[in-house]
Design a protein around this motif. Structure first.
Motif, PDB file in Angstrom:
ATOM      1  N   ARG A   6      34.958  44.092  36.612  1.00  0.00           N
ATOM      2  CA  ARG A   6      33.605  43.681  36.213  1.00  0.00           C
ATOM      3  C   ARG A   6      32.537  44.514  36.915  1.00  0.00           C
ATOM      4  NH1 ARG A   6      35.827  38.330  37.216  1.00  0.00           N
ATOM      5  NH2 ARG A   6      34.599  38.246  39.129  1.00  0.00           N
ATOM      6  N   ARG A   7      32.961  45.382  37.815  1.00  0.00           N
ATOM      7  CA  ARG A   7      32.015  46.195  38.601  1.00  0.00           C
ATOM      8  C   ARG A   7      32.325  47.680  38.419  1.00  0.00           C
ATOM      9  NH1 ARG A   7      29.957  43.268  43.105  1.00  0.00           N
ATOM     10  NH2 ARG A   7      28.807  45.174  43.521  1.00  0.00           N
ATOM     11  N   PRO A   8      31.942  48.278  37.280  1.00  0.00           N
ATOM     12  CA  PRO A   8      32.294  49.685  37.015  1.00  0.00           C
ATOM     13  C   PRO A   8      31.746  50.657  38.055  1.00  0.00           C
ATOM     14  CG  PRO A   8      30.726  48.852  35.380  1.00  0.00           C
ATOM     15  CD  PRO A   8      31.146  47.693  36.221  1.00  0.00           C
ATOM     16  N   GLU A   9      30.634  50.280  38.724  1.00  0.00           N
ATOM     17  CA  GLU A   9      30.078  51.172  39.748  1.00  0.00           C
ATOM     18  C   GLU A   9      31.023  51.352  40.935  1.00  0.00           C
ATOM     19  OE1 GLU A   9      28.644  47.068  41.004  1.00  0.00           O
ATOM     20  OE2 GLU A   9      29.082  48.100  39.132  1.00  0.00           O
ATOM     21  N   ALA A  10      31.963  50.438  41.094  1.00  0.00           N
ATOM     22  CA  ALA A  10      32.923  50.547  42.196  1.00  0.00           C
ATOM     23  C   ALA A  10      33.951  51.638  41.923  1.00  0.00           C
ATOM     24  CB  ALA A  10      33.634  49.219  42.413  1.00  0.00           C
ATOM     25  N   ARG A  11      34.166  51.938  40.654  1.00  0.00           N
ATOM     26  CA  ARG A  11      35.151  52.962  40.252  1.00  0.00           C
ATOM     27  C   ARG A  11      36.485  52.755  40.952  1.00  0.00           C
ATOM     28  NH1 ARG A  11      31.859  58.232  41.182  1.00  0.00           N
ATOM     29  NH2 ARG A  11      30.139  56.946  41.794  1.00  0.00           N
ATOM     30  N   ALA A  12      36.996  51.531  40.883  1.00  0.00           N
ATOM     31  CA  ALA A  12      38.248  51.215  41.566  1.00  0.00           C
ATOM     32  C   ALA A  12      39.093  50.289  40.705  1.00  0.00           C
ATOM     33  CB  ALA A  12      37.968  50.546  42.910  1.00  0.00           C
ATOM     34  N   HIS A  13      40.372  50.521  40.730  1.00  0.00           N
ATOM     35  CA  HIS A  13      41.369  49.637  40.125  1.00  0.00           C
ATOM     36  C   HIS A  13      42.593  49.730  41.023  1.00  0.00           C
ATOM     37  CE1 HIS A  13      42.935  47.241  36.813  1.00  0.00           C
ATOM     38  NE2 HIS A  13      44.089  47.815  37.087  1.00  0.00           N
ATOM     39  N   VAL A  59      51.575  40.173  46.971  1.00  0.00           N
ATOM     40  CA  VAL A  59      50.807  41.378  46.647  1.00  0.00           C
ATOM     41  C   VAL A  59      50.449  41.456  45.162  1.00  0.00           C
ATOM     42  CG1 VAL A  59      50.865  43.907  46.587  1.00  0.00           C
ATOM     43  CG2 VAL A  59      51.575  42.689  48.638  1.00  0.00           C
ATOM     44  N   SER A  60      51.382  41.188  44.262  1.00  0.00           N
ATOM     45  CA  SER A  60      51.066  41.323  42.834  1.00  0.00           C
ATOM     46  C   SER A  60      49.962  40.345  42.419  1.00  0.00           C
ATOM     47  CB  SER A  60      52.317  41.149  41.974  1.00  0.00           C
ATOM     48  OG  SER A  60      52.844  39.857  42.126  1.00  0.00           O
ATOM     49  N   ALA A  61      50.007  39.113  42.921  1.00  0.00           N
ATOM     50  CA  ALA A  61      48.970  38.132  42.600  1.00  0.00           C
ATOM     51  C   ALA A  61      47.629  38.548  43.192  1.00  0.00           C
ATOM     52  CB  ALA A  61      49.378  36.749  43.110  1.00  0.00           C
ATOM     53  N   VAL A  62      47.640  39.062  44.403  1.00  0.00           N
ATOM     54  CA  VAL A  62      46.398  39.503  45.043  1.00  0.00           C
ATOM     55  C   VAL A  62      45.797  40.674  44.270  1.00  0.00           C
ATOM     56  CG1 VAL A  62      45.425  40.555  47.131  1.00  0.00           C
ATOM     57  CG2 VAL A  62      47.023  38.633  47.318  1.00  0.00           C
ATOM     58  N   VAL A  63      46.612  41.628  43.876  1.00  0.00           N
ATOM     59  CA  VAL A  63      46.122  42.786  43.119  1.00  0.00           C
ATOM     60  C   VAL A  63      45.509  42.333  41.790  1.00  0.00           C
ATOM     61  CG1 VAL A  63      46.867  44.856  41.856  1.00  0.00           C
ATOM     62  CG2 VAL A  63      47.600  44.502  44.219  1.00  0.00           C
ATOM     63  N   ARG A  64      46.171  41.417  41.080  1.00  0.00           N
ATOM     64  CA  ARG A  64      45.612  40.919  39.810  1.00  0.00           C
ATOM     65  C   ARG A  64      44.254  40.274  40.036  1.00  0.00           C
ATOM     66  NH1 ARG A  64      51.011  39.538  38.923  1.00  0.00           N
ATOM     67  NH2 ARG A  64      50.654  37.373  39.517  1.00  0.00           N
ATOM     68  N   SER A  65      44.151  39.442  41.082  1.00  0.00           N
ATOM     69  CA  SER A  65      42.888  38.738  41.317  1.00  0.00           C
ATOM     70  C   SER A  65      41.776  39.708  41.720  1.00  0.00           C
ATOM     71  CB  SER A  65      43.067  37.650  42.370  1.00  0.00           C
ATOM     72  OG  SER A  65      43.272  38.198  43.654  1.00  0.00           O
ATOM     73  N   TRP A  66      42.090  40.677  42.552  1.00  0.00           N
ATOM     74  CA  TRP A  66      41.067  41.642  42.966  1.00  0.00           C
ATOM     75  C   TRP A  66      40.638  42.504  41.785  1.00  0.00           C
ATOM     76  CZ3 TRP A  66      40.004  43.808  48.296  1.00  0.00           C
ATOM     77  CH2 TRP A  66      40.156  42.810  49.271  1.00  0.00           C
ATOM     78  N   ASN A  67      41.581  42.884  40.924  1.00  0.00           N
ATOM     79  CA  ASN A  67      41.226  43.715  39.771  1.00  0.00           C
ATOM     80  C   ASN A  67      40.344  42.960  38.784  1.00  0.00           C
ATOM     81  OD1 ASN A  67      42.293  46.206  40.473  1.00  0.00           O
ATOM     82  ND2 ASN A  67      44.313  45.679  39.708  1.00  0.00           N
ATOM     83  N   GLU A  68      40.477  41.628  38.709  1.00  0.00           N
ATOM     84  CA  GLU A  68      39.571  40.856  37.863  1.00  0.00           C
ATOM     85  C   GLU A  68      38.120  41.070  38.295  1.00  0.00           C
ATOM     86  OE1 GLU A  68      40.750  36.747  37.880  1.00  0.00           O
ATOM     87  OE2 GLU A  68      42.527  37.126  36.645  1.00  0.00           O
ATOM     88  N   VAL A  69      37.897  41.117  39.591  1.00  0.00           N
ATOM     89  CA  VAL A  69      36.545  41.341  40.115  1.00  0.00           C
ATOM     90  C   VAL A  69      36.157  42.813  39.959  1.00  0.00           C
ATOM     91  CG1 VAL A  69      35.092  41.275  42.184  1.00  0.00           C
ATOM     92  CG2 VAL A  69      36.727  39.424  41.741  1.00  0.00           C
ATOM     93  N   THR A  88      46.402  49.188  42.666  1.00  0.00           N
ATOM     94  CA  THR A  88      47.820  49.094  42.351  1.00  0.00           C
ATOM     95  C   THR A  88      48.497  48.382  43.512  1.00  0.00           C
ATOM     96  OG1 THR A  88      48.375  51.167  43.463  1.00  0.00           O
ATOM     97  CG2 THR A  88      47.746  51.306  41.121  1.00  0.00           C
ATOM     98  N   GLU A  89      49.690  47.877  43.272  1.00  0.00           N
ATOM     99  CA  GLU A  89      50.420  47.236  44.359  1.00  0.00           C
ATOM    100  C   GLU A  89      50.697  48.235  45.476  1.00  0.00           C
ATOM    101  OE1 GLU A  89      53.757  44.762  43.355  1.00  0.00           O
ATOM    102  OE2 GLU A  89      52.793  44.125  41.491  1.00  0.00           O
ATOM    103  N   GLU A  90      51.028  49.464  45.107  1.00  0.00           N
ATOM    104  CA  GLU A  90      51.310  50.485  46.122  1.00  0.00           C
ATOM    105  C   GLU A  90      50.090  50.724  47.013  1.00  0.00           C
ATOM    106  OE1 GLU A  90      52.792  55.142  46.376  1.00  0.00           O
ATOM    107  OE2 GLU A  90      52.350  54.264  44.434  1.00  0.00           O
ATOM    108  N   ALA A  91      48.911  50.807  46.407  1.00  0.00           N
ATOM    109  CA  ALA A  91      47.692  51.013  47.191  1.00  0.00           C
ATOM    110  C   ALA A  91      47.428  49.816  48.104  1.00  0.00           C
ATOM    111  CB  ALA A  91      46.501  51.238  46.268  1.00  0.00           C
ATOM    112  N   MET A  92      47.583  48.587  47.562  1.00  0.00           N
ATOM    113  CA  MET A  92      47.329  47.398  48.375  1.00  0.00           C
ATOM    114  C   MET A  92      48.257  47.357  49.585  1.00  0.00           C
ATOM    115  SD  MET A  92      45.483  44.760  48.942  1.00  0.00           S
ATOM    116  CE  MET A  92      44.612  44.074  47.552  1.00  0.00           C
ATOM    117  N   ARG A  93      49.515  47.690  49.368  1.00  0.00           N
ATOM    118  CA  ARG A  93      50.459  47.699  50.500  1.00  0.00           C
ATOM    119  C   ARG A  93      50.062  48.751  51.540  1.00  0.00           C
ATOM    120  NH1 ARG A  93      54.576  44.346  49.105  1.00  0.00           N
ATOM    121  NH2 ARG A  93      54.941  44.098  46.882  1.00  0.00           N
TER     122      ARG A  93
END
Length: 156
Positions: A30-37, A17-27, A39-44
């Motif tokens: 770069r997309r401020p219109e998504a208004r999303a960041h 989960v932590s690696a997946v969250v880091r990789s998704w947050n990298e994308v 967390t591990e808690e959210a991913m779970r």
């Protein structure tokens, strides 16, 4: 005769989960219109939901089609990230169990890829097609890269 223990690797032996969250947050970063960041808690909390449900929860500022396309981009980034950085951490207490020896009777350890596909269980059939295609495409890439790799698929 060989004794063996079979585990479902991701979610049983190691936590990605932590690696997946880091990789998704990298994308996502770069997309401020998504208004999303994430967390591990959210991913779970998203685990077990359909792609459309996750898109609506994670990216409510975007139309569904844009959210799904962004999630596909995140998934591709995840694969590249995991290849480059590794996938996660072993669960607490697991390393000593895997390193334990019982004299000359220590079992041989095998890691086998597995996918259990619940066909159209709680999601539309198109989601089943997408999940099946993505799962088998990933397994074919692994088989091409690692000839000794083994994969198991089951369904109800």
């Amino acid at each position: 005769m060989k004794d063996a223990i079979v585990f479902d690797l991701d979610g049983t032996l190691w936590d990605t989960v932590s690696a997946v969250v880091r990789s998704w947050n990298e994308v996502l970063d770069r997309r401020p219109e998504a208004r999303a960041h994430l967390t591990e808690e959210a991913m779970r909390a998203y685990m077990g939901k359909t792609t459309e449900q996750i898109a609506a929860l994670m990216l409510p500022a975007l139309p569904l089609e844009e959210a799904l396309a962004l999630m596909a981009e995140c998934t591709q980034s995840e694969y590249a990230y995991l290849r480059a950085h590794g996938g996660g951490r072993l669960f607490d207490g697991l390393r000593p169990a895997l390193e334990a020896h019982n004299g000359s009777t220590a079992p041989v350890f095998y890691a086998i890829g597995n996918a259990h596909l619940d066909l159209a269980w709680l999601w539309p059939q198109r989601e089943t097609h997408r999940k099946t295609a993505r799962t088998f495409a990933a397994q074919l890439r692994l088989l091409e890269r690692y000839p000794e790799y083994r994969f198991l698929q089951s369904q109800p």
